[in-house]
Write a protein that holds these residues in place. Structure first.
Motif, PDB file in Angstrom:
ATOM      1  N   GLU A  31       0.831  -1.096   0.136  1.00 55.74           N
ATOM      2  CA  GLU A  31      -0.110  -0.041  -0.096  1.00 55.74           C
ATOM      3  C   GLU A  31       0.753   1.305   0.132  1.00 55.74           C
ATOM      4  O   GLU A  31       0.541   2.257  -0.819  1.00 55.74           O
ATOM      5  CB  GLU A  31      -0.959   0.016   1.201  1.00 55.74           C
ATOM      6  N   TRP A  32       1.749   1.348   0.844  1.00 49.33           N
ATOM      7  CA  TRP A  32       2.664   2.524   0.818  1.00 49.33           C
ATOM      8  C   TRP A  32       3.673   2.389  -0.498  1.00 49.33           C
ATOM      9  O   TRP A  32       3.680   3.843  -1.019  1.00 49.33           O
ATOM     10  CB  TRP A  32       3.975   2.266   1.748  1.00 49.33           C
ATOM     11  N   HIS A  33       3.945   1.493  -1.323  1.00 52.36           N
ATOM     12  CA  HIS A  33       4.536   1.620  -2.540  1.00 52.36           C
ATOM     13  C   HIS A  33       3.629   2.355  -3.555  1.00 52.36           C
ATOM     14  O   HIS A  33       3.947   2.835  -4.221  1.00 52.36           O
ATOM     15  CB  HIS A  33       4.789   0.155  -2.811  1.00 52.36           C
ATOM     16  N   ARG A  34       2.188   1.992  -3.532  1.00 55.49           N
ATOM     17  CA  ARG A  34       1.338   2.323  -4.328  1.00 55.49           C
ATOM     18  C   ARG A  34       0.909   3.760  -4.164  1.00 55.49           C
ATOM     19  O   ARG A  34       0.675   4.621  -4.951  1.00 55.49           O
ATOM     20  CB  ARG A  34       0.038   1.426  -4.170  1.00 55.49           C
ATOM     21  N   ALA A  35       1.050   4.138  -2.697  1.00 55.10           N
ATOM     22  CA  ALA A  35       0.960   5.577  -2.438  1.00 55.10           C
ATOM     23  C   ALA A  35       1.875   6.479  -2.830  1.00 55.10           C
ATOM     24  O   ALA A  35       1.750   7.713  -3.317  1.00 55.10           O
ATOM     25  CB  ALA A  35       0.881   5.877  -0.984  1.00 55.10           C
ATOM     26  N   VAL A  36       3.148   6.195  -3.074  1.00 53.19           N
ATOM     27  CA  VAL A  36       4.497   6.908  -3.452  1.00 53.19           C
ATOM     28  C   VAL A  36       4.095   6.961  -4.882  1.00 53.19           C
ATOM     29  O   VAL A  36       4.332   8.090  -5.690  1.00 53.19           O
ATOM     30  CB  VAL A  36       5.620   6.106  -3.118  1.00 53.19           C
ATOM     31  N   GLU A  37       3.885   5.735  -5.706  1.00 61.03           N
ATOM     32  CA  GLU A  37       3.829   5.730  -7.091  1.00 61.03           C
ATOM     33  C   GLU A  37       2.411   6.717  -7.589  1.00 61.03           C
ATOM     34  O   GLU A  37       2.548   7.400  -8.658  1.00 61.03           O
ATOM     35  CB  GLU A  37       3.213   4.356  -7.793  1.00 61.03           C
ATOM     36  N   SER A  38       1.227   6.709  -7.034  1.00 62.07           N
ATOM     37  CA  SER A  38      -0.079   7.629  -7.191  1.00 62.07           C
ATOM     38  C   SER A  38       0.473   8.990  -6.770  1.00 62.07           C
ATOM     39  O   SER A  38      -0.770   9.820  -6.796  1.00 62.07           O
ATOM     40  CB  SER A  38      -1.017   6.918  -6.700  1.00 62.07           C
ATOM     41  N   HIS A  39       1.355   9.511  -5.815  1.00 62.09           N
ATOM     42  CA  HIS A  39       1.268  10.941  -5.298  1.00 62.09           C
ATOM     43  C   HIS A  39       1.283  11.757  -6.550  1.00 62.09           C
ATOM     44  O   HIS A  39       1.899  11.566  -7.580  1.00 62.09           O
ATOM     45  CB  HIS A  39       2.631  10.896  -4.459  1.00 62.09           C
ATOM     46  N   ALA A 147      -8.286   7.768  -0.794  1.00 62.45           N
ATOM     47  CA  ALA A 147      -8.501   7.696  -1.980  1.00 62.45           C
ATOM     48  C   ALA A 147      -8.161   6.082  -2.672  1.00 62.45           C
ATOM     49  O   ALA A 147      -8.635   5.622  -3.413  1.00 62.45           O
ATOM     50  CB  ALA A 147      -7.805   8.737  -2.935  1.00 62.45           C
ATOM     51  N   LEU A 148      -6.921   5.750  -2.239  1.00 61.62           N
ATOM     52  CA  LEU A 148      -6.609   4.510  -2.476  1.00 61.62           C
ATOM     53  C   LEU A 148      -7.588   3.216  -2.043  1.00 61.62           C
ATOM     54  O   LEU A 148      -7.616   2.414  -2.734  1.00 61.62           O
ATOM     55  CB  LEU A 148      -5.268   4.252  -1.651  1.00 61.62           C
ATOM     56  N   ASP A 149      -8.067   3.747  -0.726  1.00 58.09           N
ATOM     57  CA  ASP A 149      -9.229   2.517  -0.254  1.00 58.09           C
ATOM     58  C   ASP A 149     -10.525   2.889  -1.381  1.00 58.09           C
ATOM     59  O   ASP A 149     -11.210   1.829  -1.746  1.00 58.09           O
ATOM     60  CB  ASP A 149      -9.506   3.018   1.187  1.00 58.09           C
ATOM     61  N   GLU A 150     -10.731   3.796  -1.895  1.00 54.65           N
ATOM     62  CA  GLU A 150     -11.989   3.939  -2.729  1.00 54.65           C
ATOM     63  C   GLU A 150     -11.728   3.437  -4.289  1.00 54.65           C
ATOM     64  O   GLU A 150     -12.450   2.805  -4.661  1.00 54.65           O
ATOM     65  CB  GLU A 150     -12.394   5.548  -2.792  1.00 54.65           C
ATOM     66  N   ASP A 151     -10.314   3.447  -4.537  1.00 51.04           N
ATOM     67  CA  ASP A 151      -9.898   2.876  -5.835  1.00 51.04           C
ATOM     68  C   ASP A 151      -9.575   1.493  -6.042  1.00 51.04           C
ATOM     69  O   ASP A 151      -9.597   0.953  -6.871  1.00 51.04           O
ATOM     70  CB  ASP A 151      -8.833   3.585  -6.443  1.00 51.04           C
ATOM     71  N   GLN A 153     -10.805  -1.982  -5.969  1.00 47.88           N
ATOM     72  CA  GLN A 153     -12.144  -2.660  -5.902  1.00 47.88           C
ATOM     73  C   GLN A 153     -11.727  -4.096  -6.022  1.00 47.88           C
ATOM     74  O   GLN A 153     -12.323  -4.801  -6.917  1.00 47.88           O
ATOM     75  CB  GLN A 153     -12.736  -2.067  -7.118  1.00 47.88           C
ATOM     76  N   GLY A 154     -11.020  -4.767  -5.496  1.00 40.10           N
ATOM     77  CA  GLY A 154     -10.515  -5.896  -5.356  1.00 40.10           C
ATOM     78  C   GLY A 154      -8.989  -6.188  -5.941  1.00 40.10           C
ATOM     79  O   GLY A 154      -8.411  -7.208  -5.488  1.00 40.10           O
ATOM     80  N   ASP A 155      -8.620  -5.521  -6.716  1.00 44.22           N
ATOM     81  CA  ASP A 155      -7.421  -5.795  -7.417  1.00 44.22           C
ATOM     82  C   ASP A 155      -6.110  -5.533  -6.339  1.00 44.22           C
ATOM     83  O   ASP A 155      -5.174  -5.896  -6.510  1.00 44.22           O
ATOM     84  CB  ASP A 155      -6.906  -5.018  -8.600  1.00 44.22           C
ATOM     85  N   GLY A 156      -6.562  -4.524  -5.476  1.00 43.62           N
ATOM     86  CA  GLY A 156      -5.752  -4.317  -4.465  1.00 43.62           C
ATOM     87  C   GLY A 156      -5.351  -5.350  -3.456  1.00 43.62           C
ATOM     88  O   GLY A 156      -4.130  -5.526  -3.142  1.00 43.62           O
ATOM     89  N   GLU A 157      -6.078  -6.265  -3.290  1.00 45.87           N
ATOM     90  CA  GLU A 157      -5.830  -7.496  -2.207  1.00 45.87           C
ATOM     91  C   GLU A 157      -4.824  -8.428  -3.257  1.00 45.87           C
ATOM     92  O   GLU A 157      -3.965  -8.887  -2.563  1.00 45.87           O
ATOM     93  CB  GLU A 157      -6.952  -7.961  -2.022  1.00 45.87           C
ATOM     94  N   GLU A 158      -5.207  -8.301  -4.367  1.00 47.75           N
ATOM     95  CA  GLU A 158      -4.284  -9.187  -5.068  1.00 47.75           C
ATOM     96  C   GLU A 158      -2.798  -9.007  -5.367  1.00 47.75           C
ATOM     97  O   GLU A 158      -1.927  -9.306  -5.476  1.00 47.75           O
ATOM     98  CB  GLU A 158      -4.940  -9.599  -6.609  1.00 47.75           C
ATOM     99  N   PHE A 159      -2.833  -7.303  -5.565  1.00 44.37           N
ATOM    100  CA  PHE A 159      -1.485  -6.741  -5.405  1.00 44.37           C
ATOM    101  C   PHE A 159      -0.654  -7.025  -4.250  1.00 44.37           C
ATOM    102  O   PHE A 159       0.441  -7.287  -4.006  1.00 44.37           O
ATOM    103  CB  PHE A 159      -1.652  -5.456  -5.620  1.00 44.37           C
ATOM    104  N   ARG A 160      -1.350  -6.897  -2.912  1.00 48.41           N
ATOM    105  CA  ARG A 160      -0.682  -7.083  -1.565  1.00 48.41           C
ATOM    106  C   ARG A 160      -0.349  -8.662  -1.691  1.00 48.41           C
ATOM    107  O   ARG A 160       0.604  -8.776  -1.236  1.00 48.41           O
ATOM    108  CB  ARG A 160      -1.715  -6.571  -0.410  1.00 48.41           C
ATOM    109  N   ALA A 161      -1.395  -9.583  -2.167  1.00 47.69           N
ATOM    110  CA  ALA A 161      -0.758 -10.791  -1.991  1.00 47.69           C
ATOM    111  C   ALA A 161       0.470 -11.465  -2.829  1.00 47.69           C
ATOM    112  O   ALA A 161       1.286 -12.000  -2.583  1.00 47.69           O
ATOM    113  CB  ALA A 161      -1.914 -11.824  -2.653  1.00 47.69           C
ATOM    114  N   ARG A 162       0.450 -10.447  -4.086  1.00 53.26           N
ATOM    115  CA  ARG A 162       1.627 -10.806  -4.879  1.00 53.26           C
ATOM    116  C   ARG A 162       2.978 -10.069  -4.234  1.00 53.26           C
ATOM    117  O   ARG A 162       3.940 -10.546  -4.653  1.00 53.26           O
ATOM    118  CB  ARG A 162       1.218 -10.414  -6.262  1.00 53.26           C
ATOM    119  N   ALA A 163       2.603  -9.027  -3.523  1.00 51.54           N
ATOM    120  CA  ALA A 163       3.967  -8.499  -3.120  1.00 51.54           C
ATOM    121  C   ALA A 163       4.446  -9.102  -1.966  1.00 51.54           C
ATOM    122  O   ALA A 163       5.590  -9.006  -1.694  1.00 51.54           O
ATOM    123  CB  ALA A 163       3.390  -7.009  -2.749  1.00 51.54           C
TER     124      ALA A 163
END
Length: 377
Positions: A31-39, A147-151, A153-163
């Motif tokens: 999640e932190w990695h995604r937050a930096v990328e989407s800043h 904003a990250l929580d609203e965006d 829609q399911g693929d975030g869990e998959e991203f965290r699982a793969r990370a």
């Protein structure tokens, strides 16, 4: 024995105000990695600046504990992170300052050394603590986290699982090719097509050399390339075997080595030219070149000299290449072998004839005297 860095970090995190109110601790490294990328501030930056930032972010994310605090025991020091990320110390400091200003990082404890630590008389007294690395906690601004929580829609869990680290019996650990994988899970990238209306064109880059689908035969190291395609194949082999030349494209390298190839150089000759002077001695040892094209151009230019002969093409080699030296040596050996074979055949022909043998011996003696250096009078 408890870790003093972790104790101080735990005290800071367990206090009433561990981090500012407008920041929240990252729930996971992904999640932190995604937050930096989407800043929003990263979109206006150059691509090389973003690459350096994400390299530093990866080092921070992989050197934290479960409480999202960096651990010096895991290598969260400036020297280790800068070396692993492939950036300079000033670049690391710049990216850390950027993360701190944007609220993506909070400094828990500052780094100190005995020389600048209070009570050590500027390093004269040893307090036994040594150099202490700074510790940081991975944070995300509250509005960005929402904003990250609203965006998500399911693929975030998959991203965290793969990370996260895979389990021991994870099927993704199976070596490729794995014939038991389902087709939809092979992660085969689909070609990106840009829809422009009635016609669609593949999104390709014309300047890049496409990766071959199957391994191709490397260009022989002792052969001189003649055509442009052969020169390109020779440059591909040079890039594959030299990490310095790998920073250039094969086409750019071919443009710098074209004159050398036209003068009969092989892949082995190019290696010799780049690391040896025309006299035969090696170039002085130095650090890796900053600008590889200029380094190649300078080394090649040292082996070339203007040709003032009427039939010359304007440039020639200042010293013979190793392959040319070996070829001249083999040619001389073949001539000597041919001369000895001819002399032996003539001697066998004149066997039993004293007059013919004497004439042949006289002929060889005169030839030897003509090749001998003239004595001073």
């Amino acid at each position: 024995m408890s870790d003093p860095f972790l104790n101080v970090a735990r005290e800071r995190l367990d206090s009433s105000e561990p981090i500012p109110a407008h920041l929240v601790c990252a729930r996971s490294r992904a999640e932190w990695h995604r937050a930096v990328e989407s800043h929003p501030d990263t979109a206006s930056r150059r691509a090389d600046w973003r690459r350096g930032l994400m390299a530093v972010v990866w080092q921070l994310a992989t050197r934290t504990g479960r409480n999202m605090v960096t651990a010096p025991k895991k290598g969260a020091t400036w020297a280790v992170m800068a070396a692993e990320a492939g950036v300079s110390r000033s670049t690391l400091a710049d990216r850390l300052a950027w993360l701190l200003e944007r609220g993506l990082l909070v400094r828990v404890t500052p780094g100190t050394t005995p020389r600048f630590r209070p009570g050590t008389l500027r390093g004269a007294l040893d307090d036994g603590r040594g150099n202490e690395a700074a510790t940081y906690v991975l944070t995300v601004p509250a509005d960005l986290a929402q904003a990250l929580d609203e965006d998500d829609q399911g693929d975030g869990e998959e991203f965290r699982a793969r990370a996260s680290a895979p389990t021991v019996d994870d099927w993704r650990d199976a070596p490729w090719p794995a014939e038991t994988l389902p087709v939809e899970l092979t992660r085969t990238p689909k070609p990106h097509v840009v829809d422009v209306g009635e016609e669609t064109f593949p999104d390709v880059r014309a300047r890049e050399t496409p990766a071959p689908a199957a391994p191709v035969a490397a260009w022989p190291a002792a052969a001189t390339p003649g055509t442009k395609a052969e020169m390109l194949a020779a440059c591909e082999r040079l890039r594959a075997e030299d990490p310095i030349l790998r920073k250039m494209s094969a086409r750019h390298l071919r443009s710098l080595l074209r004159r050398l190839f036209q003068l009969g150089a092989t892949v082995d000759d190019v290696r010799h030219v780049l690391h040896h002077q025309p006299g035969g001695g090696a170039w002085p040892l130095a650090a890796a070149p900053r600008f590889v094209p200029g380094w190649v151009r300078w080394r090649v230019h040292a082996w070339l000299t203007p040709d003032s002969s009427p039939d010359g093409e304007g440039i020639r080699l200042s010293s013979p290449l190793p392959s040319q030296v070996r070829e001249a040596y083999r040619r001389r050996i073949r001539c000597e072998q041919t001369a000895r074979t001819t002399a032996l055949a003539e001697a066998r022909t004149c066997r039993g004839d004293a007059a013919a043998g004497a004439a042949l011996a006289r002929q060889h003696l005169m030839a030897a005297l003509s090749r001998a250096p003239q004595r001073a009078a």
